[in-house]
Design an enzyme around this catalytic site. Structure first.
Site, PDB file in Angstrom:
ATOM      1  CG  ASP A   9      41.924  44.565  32.414  1.00  0.00           C
ATOM      2  OD1 ASP A   9      42.799  45.212  31.795  1.00  0.00           O
ATOM      3  OD2 ASP A   9      41.118  43.821  31.841  1.00  0.00           O
ATOM      4  CB  SER A  10      40.800  48.659  30.483  1.00  0.00           C
ATOM      5  OG  SER A  10      41.149  47.503  29.755  1.00  0.00           O
ATOM      6  CB  CYS A  72      45.269  47.081  32.253  1.00  0.00           C
ATOM      7  SG  CYS A  72      44.956  47.947  30.717  1.00  0.00           S
ATOM      8  CD  GLU A 150      35.469  43.144  27.295  1.00  0.00           C
ATOM      9  OE1 GLU A 150      34.364  43.295  27.830  1.00  0.00           O
ATOM     10  OE2 GLU A 150      36.541  43.083  27.948  1.00  0.00           O
ATOM     11  CB  CYS A 182      46.337  42.369  25.259  1.00  0.00           C
ATOM     12  SG  CYS A 182      44.627  42.889  25.446  1.00  0.00           S
ATOM     13  CG  HIS A 184      40.561  41.433  26.659  1.00  0.00           C
ATOM     14  ND1 HIS A 184      41.083  42.351  27.534  1.00  0.00           N
ATOM     15  CD2 HIS A 184      39.222  41.640  26.634  1.00  0.00           C
ATOM     16  CE1 HIS A 184      40.085  43.099  28.015  1.00  0.00           C
ATOM     17  NE2 HIS A 184      38.953  42.689  27.482  1.00  0.00           N
TER      18      HIS A 184
HETATM   19  N1  DGL Z   1      43.295  45.541  29.298  1.00  0.00           N
HETATM   20  C1  DGL Z   1      43.826  46.027  28.053  1.00  0.00           C
HETATM   21  C2  DGL Z   1      45.271  45.600  27.935  1.00  0.00           C
HETATM   22  O1  DGL Z   1      45.723  44.648  28.541  1.00  0.00           O
HETATM   23  C3  DGL Z   1      43.015  45.541  26.872  1.00  0.00           C
HETATM   24  C4  DGL Z   1      41.641  46.136  26.764  1.00  0.00           C
HETATM   25  C5  DGL Z   1      41.638  47.609  26.450  1.00  0.00           C
HETATM   26  O2  DGL Z   1      42.046  48.031  25.358  1.00  0.00           O
HETATM   27  O3  DGL Z   1      41.225  48.344  27.325  1.00  0.00           O
HETATM   28  O4  DGL Z   1      46.002  46.231  27.215  1.00  0.00           O
END
Ligand code: DGL
Length: 263
Positions: A9-10, A72, A150, A182, A184
């Site tokens: 993930d990011s 992600c 976050e 997403c 999050h």
């Molecule tokens: N992990 C990203 C997603 O699921 C969300 C966070 C980001 O924008 O990096 O799209």
């Protein structure tokens, strides 16, 4: 030796996926990579997201994983055509999330929430339409949700206020199946339900990826592990705040090893 399952993930949001998978597969080891140093991906171009993603896939391959899950959503949109990475099976969230939403919806009306990159790609809309041409898809970018998560602003009046703004159109259209596109967003599911109503069905990546992973085991594409396991969380930046948040997002599951890595 048992190999682990790679997840990327990011940032830390993908821990919502890792938590579900670690609970559903208690004998599997996991190696998670969160690219916190370069978060967010959701406002970046497809080219940049793919370049970052390829670096992460190479890192996870070096960790000797047996499968890789792209948790992600923003990154999933640029790896739609890739079913493996150098012979390691690769799963992404778009196809399974879309199929789960189609199976859930009773009126063929589905909303997709995601980052700007995910919504701009129309990956969910196109996949949903391919699965069911009659489906009516409403897409909504929610860029402020990621920083709110976050910052740990869960069950918070500011998060609810932002949600009311983003979800107004979905409420107006009485859409009862919503893809949380997403990593999050599951963290703020209670804020979202307060706005959309308790009856809304939220399609979450963790559940759909658990089914996909089960498929890889059942089809003997990857072997199951046995015995004790480790949950290793690697992040590209480490501060006290991230450390605390990582443990909070995984609780009650325990992280065996939280470390900073350089890609
Ligand atoms: N992990 C990203 C997603 O699921 C969300 C966070 C980001 O924008 O990096 O799209």
């Amino acid at each position: 030796m048992n190999k682990s399952i790679g997840i990327f993930d990011s940032g830390l949001g993908g821990l919502t996926v890792l938590k579900v998978l670690s609970q559903k597969f208690p004998h599997e080891s996991f190696c998670y990579l969160g690219d916190i140093a370069r978060l967010p991906y959701g406002n970046k171009s497809p080219e940049t997201i793919r370049r970052y993603g390829l670096q992460i896939l190479a890192f996870l391959k070096e960790q000797n994983v047996k499968a890789i899950i792209i948790a992600c959503n923003s990154a999933s949109t640029v790896f739609l055509e890739d079913s493996d990475y150098e012979s390691i099976p690769l799963l992404n969230v778009i196809g399974p999330g879309s199929a789960a939403a189609i199976a859930t919806s009773k009126d063929d009306k589905i909303a997709v929430l995601g980052t700007s990159a995910t919504i701009r790609s129309h990956a969910y809309r196109d996949t949903l339409k391919r699965l069911n041409p009659r489906v009516e898809v409403t897409e909504q970018a929610c860029p402020l949700f990621v920083p709110l998560v976050e910052e740990g602003m869960v069950n918070d009046p500011i998060t609810e206020m932002v949600a009311k703004k983003y979800l107004a159109d979905i409420q107006k259209r009485h859409i009862s199946t919503v893809i949380l596109g997403c990593t999050h967003y599951p963290v703020i599911r209670s804020d979202l339900k307060r706005v959309l109503g308790e009856d809304v069905s939220l399609v979450e990546s963790g559940d759909v990826l658990a089914n996909e992973l089960e498929g890889l085991f059942k089809d003997h594409i990857i072997p199951r592990s046995s015995g004790s396991r480790t949950i290793r969380v690697c992040i590209t930046d480490l501060t006290d705040h991230f450390e605390k948040l990582a443990h909070q997002l995984m609780a009650p599951e325990k992280i065996s090893d939280l470390e900073r890595v350089v890609l």
